[in-house]
Design an enzyme around this catalytic site. Structure first.
Site, PDB file in Angstrom:
ATOM      1  N   VAL A  94       0.783  -1.081   0.109  1.00 27.47           N
ATOM      2  CA  VAL A  94       0.114   0.048   0.108  1.00 27.47           C
ATOM      3  C   VAL A  94       0.934   1.279   0.036  1.00 27.47           C
ATOM      4  CG1 VAL A  94      -1.771   1.237   1.249  1.00 27.47           C
ATOM      5  CG2 VAL A  94      -1.649  -1.254   1.139  1.00 27.47           C
ATOM      6  N   CYS A  95       0.847   2.049  -0.889  1.00 23.57           N
ATOM      7  CA  CYS A  95       1.728   3.423  -1.172  1.00 23.57           C
ATOM      8  C   CYS A  95       1.463   4.257   0.142  1.00 23.57           C
ATOM      9  CB  CYS A  95       1.035   3.971  -2.288  1.00 23.57           C
ATOM     10  SG  CYS A  95       2.094   5.646  -2.392  1.00 23.57           S
ATOM     11  N   PHE A  96       0.271   4.557   0.667  1.00 22.46           N
ATOM     12  CA  PHE A  96       0.083   5.547   1.628  1.00 22.46           C
ATOM     13  C   PHE A  96       0.572   4.731   3.039  1.00 22.46           C
ATOM     14  CE2 PHE A  96      -1.395   8.097  -1.557  1.00 22.46           C
ATOM     15  CZ  PHE A  96      -1.414   9.355  -1.102  1.00 22.46           C
TER      16      PHE A  96
END
Length: 287
Positions: A153-155
């Site tokens: 997950v990027c965030f």
């Protein structure tokens, strides 16, 4: 010491403010711009593109396994697209957000260095823009975050020169370089719900690691206000005027080709490669 005002003797940057479009078109335009700069004049002024997504989409990084996203059939039932970016990084839910794409030549006055230097320069411009919205943001990642495990997950990640507010990631970014040109695009969420993010990506997202504009500003922020702040931030950081423009005819035609033969391709989306059908019938693709 304050930055000098935009220098009228310098060629203005091009500003593209686009309406929300589907993920395949958005990414095809970004790559078409990258190709255009790679084949064009080495000191052509950069282009800043601001856009939204309709319908919502999950985007995978260039080399990310498709298994990191939720089942595509489930996303389809939810009215979401699944696409793969030409840039690296981890999965992003593009829903209530503004995406920026910056494309330019490498080695000129604005971007003389490598990838990390470009991240740093762009981050400074965005931080200056966010300050105009009353958001105190920083572009240096805390050591504890840089050492954190790298999940899908990027965030959930905060890397060097990514932007945080109150220690939580606010703006994600990824880059691609081709010949003497670069593309950097990033996601700036207006609202980001941890439960919906986790459901869309098929992985648990930690709400303690990220934030959104509404939370950071303690009020809703709309696209028009964010666009104006970002433009002002880039003008202040680089001393250049951003002039509204549009895609050139060749860029628009190339985006249509890339959308048809690459970003609408299941082979590209699921494996990060172009399939035999695309190689046999489609126009020449560079990646």
């Amino acid at each position: 010491m304050t930055d000098p005002p935009p220098d009228p003797s310098r060629a203005p940057w091009r500003l593209l403010v686009d309406p929300p479009r589907d993920g395949a078109w958005n990414l095809a335009v970004d790559e078409a711009l990258l190709e255009s700069y790679g084949a064009g004049a080495p000191h052509r002024p950069p282009t800043l593109r601001l856009y939204g997504w309709s319908p919502a989409a999950v985007s995978l990084g260039r080399s990310q396994p498709a298994s990191d996203a939720h089942d595509p059939t489930v996303l389809e039932r939810w009215g979401m697209d699944l696409v793969r970016r030409p840039t690296g990084g981890a999965a992003v839910l593009h829903e209530h957000e503004r995406t920026y794409a910056l494309v330019g030549s490498v080695g000129g006055r604005d971007f003389p260095g490598g990838a990390v230097d470009t991240y740093r320069r762009v981050a400074r411009a965005i931080v200056l823009g966010l300050a105009r919205l009353g958001i105190e943001a920083a572009a240096e990642a805390p050591v504890r975050e840089r050492a954190a495990a790298r999940g899908p997950v990027c965030f959930d990640r905060l890397g060097p020169h990514e932007i945080a507010a109150a220690g939580r990631k606010l703006v994600g970014a990824a880059q691609a370089r081709r010949r003497r040109a670069f593309l950097q695009h990033g996601s700036i969420p207006f609202r980001l719900d941890a439960a919906r993010l986790s459901a869309a990506l098929g992985a648990d997202a930690d709400p303690e690691r990220f934030t959104d504009l509404a939370s950071a500003a303690a009020r809703p922020v709309d696209a028009e206000a964010l666009d104006a702040a970002l433009v002002a931030g880039f003008e202040e950081a680089f001393g250049s005027t951003l002039r509204p423009g549009e895609l050139e005819r060749e860029e628009s035609l190339r985006a249509a080709e890339l959308r048809c033969w690459k970003y609408d391709s299941k082979a590209w989306t699921m494996t990060g490669r172009i399939g035999e059908r695309e190689r046999r019938w489609g126009p020449a693709l560079s990646g």
